[in-house]
Design a protein around this motif. Structure first.
Motif, PDB file in Angstrom:
ATOM      1  N   LEU A   1      41.895  40.355  41.702  1.00  0.00           N
ATOM      2  CA  LEU A   1      41.289  40.272  43.030  1.00  0.00           C
ATOM      3  C   LEU A   1      41.762  39.053  43.816  1.00  0.00           C
ATOM      4  CD1 LEU A   1      39.247  41.377  45.088  1.00  0.00           C
ATOM      5  CD2 LEU A   1      37.481  40.081  43.886  1.00  0.00           C
ATOM      6  N   SER A   2      41.757  37.876  43.206  1.00  0.00           N
ATOM      7  CA  SER A   2      42.187  36.660  43.909  1.00  0.00           C
ATOM      8  C   SER A   2      43.622  36.786  44.399  1.00  0.00           C
ATOM      9  CB  SER A   2      42.078  35.446  42.992  1.00  0.00           C
ATOM     10  OG  SER A   2      40.768  35.256  42.564  1.00  0.00           O
TER      11      SER A   2
ATOM     12  N   LEU B   1      44.082  39.456  47.370  1.00  0.00           N
ATOM     13  CA  LEU B   1      43.694  39.005  48.697  1.00  0.00           C
ATOM     14  C   LEU B   1      44.737  38.101  49.350  1.00  0.00           C
ATOM     15  CD1 LEU B   1      41.015  40.331  47.991  1.00  0.00           C
ATOM     16  CD2 LEU B   1      39.875  38.384  49.009  1.00  0.00           C
ATOM     17  N   THR B   2      45.603  37.495  48.567  1.00  0.00           N
ATOM     18  CA  THR B   2      46.629  36.618  49.151  1.00  0.00           C
ATOM     19  C   THR B   2      47.676  37.400  49.939  1.00  0.00           C
ATOM     20  OG1 THR B   2      48.032  36.648  47.183  1.00  0.00           O
ATOM     21  CG2 THR B   2      46.355  34.910  47.317  1.00  0.00           C
TER      22      THR B   2
ATOM     23  N   ASP C   1      39.145  40.182  37.721  1.00  0.00           N
ATOM     24  CA  ASP C   1      39.343  38.745  37.916  1.00  0.00           C
ATOM     25  C   ASP C   1      38.639  38.014  36.788  1.00  0.00           C
ATOM     26  OD1 ASP C   1      40.128  36.274  39.114  1.00  0.00           O
ATOM     27  OD2 ASP C   1      39.932  37.207  41.090  1.00  0.00           O
TER      28      ASP C   1
ATOM     29  N   GLU D   1      35.491  33.455  38.099  1.00  0.00           N
ATOM     30  CA  GLU D   1      35.153  33.215  39.502  1.00  0.00           C
ATOM     31  C   GLU D   1      33.634  33.145  39.647  1.00  0.00           C
ATOM     32  OE1 GLU D   1      37.068  32.373  41.841  1.00  0.00           O
ATOM     33  OE2 GLU D   1      39.033  33.041  41.173  1.00  0.00           O
TER      34      GLU D   1
ATOM     35  N   LYS E   1      32.181  33.049  45.258  1.00  0.00           N
ATOM     36  CA  LYS E   1      33.576  33.362  45.578  1.00  0.00           C
ATOM     37  C   LYS E   1      33.831  34.856  45.484  1.00  0.00           C
ATOM     38  CE  LYS E   1      35.865  29.012  44.488  1.00  0.00           C
ATOM     39  NZ  LYS E   1      36.912  28.363  43.681  1.00  0.00           N
TER      40      LYS E   1
ATOM     41  N   ARG F   1      32.449  36.446  48.553  1.00  0.00           N
ATOM     42  CA  ARG F   1      33.347  36.211  49.693  1.00  0.00           C
ATOM     43  C   ARG F   1      34.569  37.136  49.623  1.00  0.00           C
ATOM     44  NH1 ARG F   1      34.870  30.508  49.546  1.00  0.00           N
ATOM     45  NH2 ARG F   1      36.440  31.170  48.068  1.00  0.00           N
ATOM     46  N   MET F   2      35.144  37.307  48.437  1.00  0.00           N
ATOM     47  CA  MET F   2      36.334  38.159  48.307  1.00  0.00           C
ATOM     48  C   MET F   2      35.993  39.632  48.522  1.00  0.00           C
ATOM     49  SD  MET F   2      38.630  36.335  45.334  1.00  0.00           S
ATOM     50  CE  MET F   2      37.354  35.841  44.189  1.00  0.00           C
TER      51      MET F   2
ATOM     52  N   GLN G   1      35.467  40.126  52.157  1.00  0.00           N
ATOM     53  CA  GLN G   1      36.753  40.129  52.859  1.00  0.00           C
ATOM     54  C   GLN G   1      37.422  41.497  52.742  1.00  0.00           C
ATOM     55  OE1 GLN G   1      39.443  37.003  51.731  1.00  0.00           O
ATOM     56  NE2 GLN G   1      40.954  37.573  53.260  1.00  0.00           N
TER      57      GLN G   1
END
Length: 177
Positions: free
Chosen positions: A58-59, A62-63, A82, A85, A89, A92-93, A96
């Motif tokens: 996931l992290s 999102l990039t 992920d 985390e 966080k 938030r992800m 997003q």
């Protein structure tokens, strides 16, 4: 085809089914069904459960937003995982993803391992997982695609290799991908 699966440094801690799945994937036999134990059907659907398989960590996923590597998730089966985390966080992800429209019009959603090494208490681990599942269900309430939880992908000993980008079909009745 790109394979999402265990990395070299995790192979010694990988389960036998994980190693067999990785071998099959590396030798081009990724079309063999994956029938993991203990997956949870968080939401069922009568829709066609097929589409290109996309996703990953996931992290990292999102990039790509707003870059030349960003793409439409429409009609795709999204998988995500992920590790380590905190809940704020993850919230938030996930939010997003929702705000970017990535949860809209999916063919299906697969939630993999979201473990946190700092949480040792069994009750707290369960609360952490329930938070993730509840938040995803809240953010996708307007959708009717199936959502599967506890799928063995991510930073865990059962980390089934998945072929990124190929057409896949989810058989909800047999819990098979």
């Amino acid at each position: 085809v790109t394979i999402h699966g265990p990395v070299l440094t995790s192979l010694s801690a990988s389960s036998r089914p994980t190693l067999e799945r990785l071998y099959n994937s590396l030798t081009g036999n990724w079309s063999r069904s994956v029938e993991p134990d203990n997956i949870e059907l968080l939401r069922s659907s009568e829709l066609e459960l097929s589409g290109p398989l996309v996703g990953g960590n996931l992290s990292t996923l999102l990039t790509t937003f707003g870059t030349e590597y960003d793409f439409s998730y429409e009609g795709k089966v999204l998988f995500m995982e992920d590790v380590n985390e905190p809940q704020y966080k993850l919230d938030r992800m996930f939010t997003q993803l929702k705000l970017a429209g990535k949860f809209d019009n999916l063919a299906g959603l697969i939630i993999g391992d979201f473990s946190h090494n700092g949480i040792q208490d069994a009750v707290e681990k369960l609360r952490y997982k329930e938070f993730i599942w509840k938040r995803i269900l809240e953010l996708t309430v307007d959708s009717d695609y199936p959502i599967i939880g506890d799928f063995p992908i991510g930073h865990c000993s059962n980390n089934f290799a998945l072929p990124y980008g190929i057409n896949t079909k989810i058989d909800i009745t047999k819990k098979r991908l």
